[in-house]
Design a protein around this motif. Structure first.
Motif, PDB file in Angstrom:
ATOM      1  N   UNK A  83      -1.069  11.692   4.349  1.00 44.26           N
ATOM      2  CA  UNK A  83      -0.422  10.436   3.995  1.00 44.26           C
ATOM      3  C   UNK A  83      -0.366   9.492   5.193  1.00 44.26           C
ATOM      4  N   UNK A  84      -0.041  10.051   6.357  1.00 50.18           N
ATOM      5  CA  UNK A  84       0.300   9.254   7.535  1.00 50.18           C
ATOM      6  C   UNK A  84      -0.819   9.231   8.579  1.00 50.18           C
ATOM      7  N   UNK A  85      -1.804  10.105   8.472  1.00 46.91           N
ATOM      8  CA  UNK A  85      -2.769  10.292   9.557  1.00 46.91           C
ATOM      9  C   UNK A  85      -3.487   9.041  10.002  1.00 46.91           C
ATOM     10  N   UNK A  86      -3.691   8.079   9.104  1.00 45.70           N
ATOM     11  CA  UNK A  86      -4.406   6.854   9.470  1.00 45.70           C
ATOM     12  C   UNK A  86      -3.503   5.678   9.769  1.00 45.70           C
ATOM     13  N   UNK A  87      -2.193   5.901   9.904  1.00 46.51           N
ATOM     14  CA  UNK A  87      -1.249   4.783   9.976  1.00 46.51           C
ATOM     15  C   UNK A  87      -1.449   3.922  11.220  1.00 46.51           C
ATOM     16  N   UNK A  88      -1.867   4.514  12.349  1.00 43.98           N
ATOM     17  CA  UNK A  88      -2.030   3.727  13.570  1.00 43.98           C
ATOM     18  C   UNK A  88      -3.058   2.616  13.370  1.00 43.98           C
ATOM     19  N   UNK A  95       0.850  -1.188   0.000  1.00 40.57           N
ATOM     20  CA  UNK A  95       0.000   0.000   0.000  1.00 40.57           C
ATOM     21  C   UNK A  95       0.887   1.240   0.000  1.00 40.57           C
ATOM     22  N   UNK A  96       0.647   2.139  -0.954  1.00 41.26           N
ATOM     23  CA  UNK A  96       1.435   3.368  -1.077  1.00 41.26           C
ATOM     24  C   UNK A  96       0.628   4.551  -0.573  1.00 41.26           C
ATOM     25  N   UNK A  97       1.172   5.281   0.399  1.00 39.46           N
ATOM     26  CA  UNK A  97       0.531   6.468   0.980  1.00 39.46           C
ATOM     27  C   UNK A  97      -0.929   6.190   1.364  1.00 39.46           C
ATOM     28  N   UNK A  98      -1.154   5.471   2.477  1.00 35.91           N
ATOM     29  CA  UNK A  98      -2.502   5.023   2.819  1.00 35.91           C
ATOM     30  C   UNK A  98      -3.499   6.126   3.142  1.00 35.91           C
ATOM     31  N   UNK A  99      -3.040   7.337   3.490  1.00 31.53           N
ATOM     32  CA  UNK A  99      -3.967   8.443   3.661  1.00 31.53           C
ATOM     33  C   UNK A  99      -4.218   8.810   5.108  1.00 31.53           C
ATOM     34  N   UNK A 100      -5.059   9.838   5.286  1.00 31.81           N
ATOM     35  CA  UNK A 100      -5.382  10.338   6.615  1.00 31.81           C
ATOM     36  C   UNK A 100      -6.391   9.465   7.345  1.00 31.81           C
ATOM     37  N   UNK A 101      -6.634   9.804   8.606  1.00 35.30           N
ATOM     38  CA  UNK A 101      -7.539   9.023   9.443  1.00 35.30           C
ATOM     39  C   UNK A 101      -8.954   9.007   8.883  1.00 35.30           C
ATOM     40  N   UNK A 102      -9.406  10.129   8.353  1.00 37.53           N
ATOM     41  CA  UNK A 102     -10.779  10.234   7.886  1.00 37.53           C
ATOM     42  C   UNK A 102     -11.107   9.367   6.691  1.00 37.53           C
ATOM     43  N   UNK A 103     -10.129   9.090   5.833  1.00 41.46           N
ATOM     44  CA  UNK A 103     -10.387   8.296   4.626  1.00 41.46           C
ATOM     45  C   UNK A 103     -10.071   6.821   4.823  1.00 41.46           C
ATOM     46  N   UNK A 104      -9.483   6.484   5.972  1.00 41.45           N
ATOM     47  CA  UNK A 104      -9.018   5.120   6.169  1.00 41.45           C
ATOM     48  C   UNK A 104     -10.104   4.061   5.955  1.00 41.45           C
ATOM     49  N   UNK A 105     -11.330   4.222   6.499  1.00 39.59           N
ATOM     50  CA  UNK A 105     -12.340   3.166   6.288  1.00 39.59           C
ATOM     51  C   UNK A 105     -12.668   2.929   4.819  1.00 39.59           C
ATOM     52  N   UNK A 106     -12.688   3.986   4.031  1.00 40.43           N
ATOM     53  CA  UNK A 106     -13.021   3.828   2.616  1.00 40.43           C
ATOM     54  C   UNK A 106     -11.846   3.235   1.837  1.00 40.43           C
TER      55      UNK A 106
END
Length: 258
Positions: free
Chosen positions: A80-85, A43-54
Motif C-alpha cells: 500500500x505504502x511502498x511507493x509513497x515517497x 487516490x486510495x492505497x497507491x501501492x508499492x514501489x514496483x507498481x507505481x509507474x503503471x
C-alpha cells in the motif's frame, strides 16, 4: 484487464485503476482506486514501489498528479505504502493514515512527515474540496491495528482495504462478485487467519451497516456488488477468526489456515 469505472455521473467518478496483471503478487491482484470529483481527485492505497509507474500511467487517463487533493492509506503494509515517497514528489496532496502509523512510515525512506495527516481512532469526515467529501471509517484490527476505510457518499462505494480481500486463482480476472457463495472459498482462509477476532468484525459490521452501500471495494480481488454486499456483511459478522481460533501459543485449531 482495463480500468473499470465503478460509478460515473457528470461530475463524479469512482474508478478501479487496474494496473496489475495475472500472476502479480503471487496471484493476488492489488487494487488502486481513484475518486474523481470535477477536476479534483483522491487516490486510495497507491501501492508499492514496483507498481507505481503503471498506476501513474493509468491515473493520467483521468487527471494529472497536480490535481490530487488527497492520498489515503488504509494501513501501513508495503503493498500500500511502498511507493509513497514518489507520489509525494509528484503531487502536493496530503496523505491520510491512522495516527498510530505516523511513527512507522518514515522507515519507507521519507525525509519529512509534514504532509501526513493522522486520522483519529474514531475516524473523520474529510472535505477534500468544496462539494467533495469522503468519510474515513475506523476498521481497527481488520487486519491492521490502525485500519481505516473510505466511504464515498456520492457513489455509495465503501473502500475496505483488506476486508473482503480475495486470494484469486492465477488467470481469474472477473472484476465483480455477484455470487457470494461461489466466491467464499477465495476469502475464507485469509479472513480467518488475518482478521483479529469476531468482536472486531462484528463491531465493524454494526458500524458500516448504517451506511447505504452499493459496492464494497477491497484492496485485493474483485468488487462486491448487488446481493453479494449484504451476504458478505452477514458472513463476516459471524466469522470466527484470529485469536478466536487459538488453542495455545503458536497453535490454532486443527485444519485452520496458516
Amino acid at each position: 484487464m482495463r480500468n473499470i469505472t465503478l460509478f460515473s455521473s457528470e461530475h463524479h467518478k469512482f474508478i478501479l485503476l487496474n494496473e496489475s496483471e495475472p500472476g502479480e503478487e503471487d496471484g493476488i491482484r492489488s487494487n488502486q482506486y481513484l475518486v474523481a470529483h470535477g477536476e479534483h481527485g483522491v487516490l486510495l492505497d497507491p501501492g508499492g514501489f514496483g507498481v507505481m509507474p503503471r498506476v501513474l500511467s493509468e491515473l493520467l487517463r483521468y487527471i494529472g498528479p497536480d490535481s490530487l487533493k488527497a492520498i489515503m492509506l488504509s494501513h501501513q503494509d508495503p503493498d500500500i505504502v511502498g511507493g509513497i515517497a514518489t507520489w509525494l514528489e509528484l503531487s502536493n496532496a496530503p496523505v491520510y493514515v491512522s495516527r498510530i502509523w505516523l511513527r512507522f512510515l518514515p522507515h519507507y525512506g521519507l525525509s519529512s512527515m509534514e504532509r501526513f495527516v493522522g486520522v483519529p481512532d474514531e475516524g473523520m469526515c474529510c472535505e477534500v474540496a468544496p462539494g467533495f467529501t469522503l468519510d474515513l471509517i475506523p476498521a481497527h484490527f481488520l487486519h491492521s491495528e490502525g485500519q481505516i476505510n473510505v466511504y464515498d457518499p456520492v457513489s455509495r462505494i465503501l473502500f475496505t482495504g483488506d476486508i473482503g480481500a480475495a486470494m484469486m486463482p492465477v488467470g481469474t480476472d472477473d472484476p465483480f462478485v455477484d455470487d457470494f457463495a461461489a466466491h467464499l472459498p477465495y476469502i475464507e482462509g485469509f479472513h480467518r487467519r488475518y482478521m483479529a477476532s469476531n468482536r472486531a468484525a462484528r463491531l465493524w459490521v454494526e458500524a458500516v451497516s448504517a451506511l447505504d452501500i452499493q459496492m464494497i471495494a477491497p484492496q485485493h480481488g474483485p468488487v462486491y456488488r448487488g446481493a453479494a454486499v449484504p451476504a458478505f456483511l452477514e458472513w463476516f459478522r459471524e466469522l470466527e477468526c484470529g485469536v478466536d481460533l487459538m488453542v495455545a501459543a503458536g497453535r490454532f485449531r486443527e485444519g485452520e489456515p496458516s
